[in-house]
Design a protein around this motif. Structure first.
Motif, PDB file in Angstrom:
ATOM      1  N   TYR A  80       0.832  -1.206   0.000  1.00 19.63           N
ATOM      2  CA  TYR A  80       0.000   0.000   0.000  1.00 19.63           C
ATOM      3  C   TYR A  80       0.864   1.253   0.000  1.00 19.63           C
ATOM      4  O   TYR A  80       0.587   2.215  -0.733  1.00 19.63           O
TER       5      TYR A  80
ATOM      6  N   ALA B 190       0.937   4.063  -2.783  1.00 19.59           N
ATOM      7  CA  ALA B 190       0.425   5.384  -2.421  1.00 19.59           C
ATOM      8  C   ALA B 190       1.520   6.450  -2.398  1.00 19.59           C
ATOM      9  O   ALA B 190       1.222   7.648  -2.501  1.00 19.59           O
TER      10      ALA B 190
ATOM     11  N   MET C  22       1.394  11.480  -0.480  1.00 20.26           N
ATOM     12  CA  MET C  22       0.650  10.211  -0.484  1.00 20.26           C
ATOM     13  C   MET C  22      -0.680  10.409  -1.191  1.00 20.26           C
ATOM     14  O   MET C  22      -1.316  11.456  -1.077  1.00 20.26           O
TER      15      MET C  22
ATOM     16  N   VAL D 244      -4.336   8.011  -2.498  1.00 21.41           N
ATOM     17  CA  VAL D 244      -5.100   6.783  -2.251  1.00 21.41           C
ATOM     18  C   VAL D 244      -4.972   5.901  -3.481  1.00 21.41           C
ATOM     19  O   VAL D 244      -5.390   6.306  -4.582  1.00 21.41           O
ATOM     20  N   PRO D 245      -4.391   4.752  -3.353  1.00 19.93           N
ATOM     21  CA  PRO D 245      -4.241   3.891  -4.528  1.00 19.93           C
ATOM     22  C   PRO D 245      -5.585   3.523  -5.140  1.00 19.93           C
ATOM     23  O   PRO D 245      -6.606   3.415  -4.443  1.00 19.93           O
TER      24      PRO D 245
END
Length: 309
Positions: A19, A23, A52, A54-55
Motif C-alpha cells: 500500500y 500510495a 501520499m 489513495v491507490p
C-alpha cells in the motif's frame, strides 16, 4: 495459534508495504502534482517533496513548471507588400497554474504550438518585408500579445517570442542585391562629385592667389617637376603653361620698350652735335619698335643747335 498470528502479521506487513509503495509519490522541485480523485479535481495541488495518494482511487499528474523552449515550424506567407517569405520562430512559455493546464486544455504544449503557428501567419500577412527584416522587436512583441491572451486561460503564460529567420525567394535576393549595389554606386558618385567640387574651389582660390604673383606659377611648375622626377621615371613630361608664355611675352615687350626709349633719349642728346646716323633698317617685330622708328625721323629733322634762336 502462534503460527497463525505470525502469518497474519507477515501478511499485514506485506499489505502495508504494498500500500505504501502504491500510495507514495515524489514530486520534484520543478513540478507540481494535480490529483484527480475518482475523476474529480482535488483542490489542493501537491507541492514538491514526498506525498501520499489513495491507490486505485487517486490519479496524480505531474506538471512541469519550467520554462519550455518550443521551436515554431517555418510558416510560408505573403506579406502586405506581396512578397512570399518563410518565417520560423521560437516560443518561450511556462505553466503558472498546474490545475488549469490539466483541466482546461487537453495538451497545452500542442495548443501553444498551434497557436504560435497561426499567430505567426497572421503577423506575416499584416507586416511588410522591411519590418520583417529590420523591425523584428516590434513584431516579437505583437506575437507575444497575440499568444498570451488565450494562453492565460490554459494556465500558461508566454514569456517571450523570437523570430529566428526570414527566408526570401532567390529572385527577391537578387533584386535586393542589385538595389544595394545601386545605392552604393550612387553614394560613390555623390562623394566623387563633392570631392571634385571642393577641389575646384580650392584650385580657383590657388589660381587667384598666384595671379597676383607670376613667379609663383614658375615655382609651382618647378615643384611639379621635382615631384615627377622623384618617381625615377625614364620619361619626363614637362608641362608648359600658357600663363608662363604670356608672362614671358609681357616681359619681352617691356624690355623692348625700355630699349627703344633709351635709344630715343640717346638720339635726342646727340642730335644737337651731329646729324643722327641713319639707323640700320630692320623688320619691326612689336608695336613698341614701330613707335621707336617713328620717333627717330622726327628727331633727325630737327634744325642744328646753331640755327636755334
Amino acid at each position: 495459534m502462534v503460527e497463525e498470528l505470525v502469518t497474519a502479521g507477515v501478511a499485514l506487513a506485506c499489505t502495508g508495504t504494498v500500500y505504501l509503495m502504491a500510495a507514495a509519490r515524489v514530486v520534484k522541485q520543478y513540478e507540481r502534482g494535480v490529483v484527480l480523485r475518482l475523476g474529480r479535481l482535488v483542490s489542493e495541488v501537491r507541492e514538491p517533496g514526498f506525498t501520499m495518494i489513495v491507490p486505485i482511487v487517486d490519479r496524480l499528474r505531474k506538471v512541469n513548471m519550467q520554462i519550455v523552449t518550443m521551436p515554431v515550424p517555418a510558416q510560408e506567407g505573403i506579406t502586405r507588400d506581396n512578397v512570399t517569405v518563410r518565417v520560423d520562430a521560437v516560443v518561450y512559455f511556462k505553466v503558472v497554474d498546474a490545475a488549469d493546464a490539466v483541466i482546461r486544455v487537453e495538451d497545452y504544449r500542442f495548443a501553444v504550438s498551434q497557436m504560435a503557428q497561426t499567430s505567426l501567419r497572421s503577423i506575416i500577412g499584416k507586416s511588410e518585408l522591411d519590418d520583417l527584416l529590420s523591425n523584428r522587436e516590434k513584431l516579437n512583441q505583437g506575437l507575444e500579445l497575440m499568444m498570451d491572451s488565450p494562453a492565460i486561460g490554459w494556465g500558461v503564460t508566454v514569456d517571450r517570442v523570437e523570430i529566428k529567420d526570414v527566408s526570401l525567394p532567390e529572385t527577391m535576393k537578387r533584386s535586393m542585391a542589385r538595389q544595394a549595389e545601386a545605392t552604393r554606386d550612387r553614394r560613390a558618385r555623390v562623394i566623387n562629385a563633392d570631392a571634385e567640387l571642393q577641389a575646384s574651389k580650392k584650385l580657383a582660390e590657388a589660381a587667384e592667389a598666384m595671379s597676383g604673383q607670376p613667379a609663383a606659377l614658375q615655382l609651382r611648375l618647378l615643384q611639379t617637376v621635382v615631384a615627377v622626377a622623384a618617381e625615377k621615371n625614364s620619361t619626363l613630361v614637362l608641362p608648359f603653361p600658357v600663363e608662363l608664355l604670356r608672362f614671358l611675352e609681357r616681359s619681352g615687350l617691356q624690355a623692348q620698350a625700355q630699349t627703344a626709349a633709351a635709344e630715343a633719349a640717346e638720339a635726342e642728346r646727340d642730335g644737337g652735335r651731329r646729324p643722327a646716323a641713319p639707323a640700320a633698317p630692320r623688320a619691326p617685330s612689336t608695336p613698341v619698335e614701330h613707335g621707336a622708328e617713328a620717333a627717330l625721323p622726327e628727331l633727325a629733322d630737327l634744325p642744328p643747335v646753331e640755327d636755334l634762336p
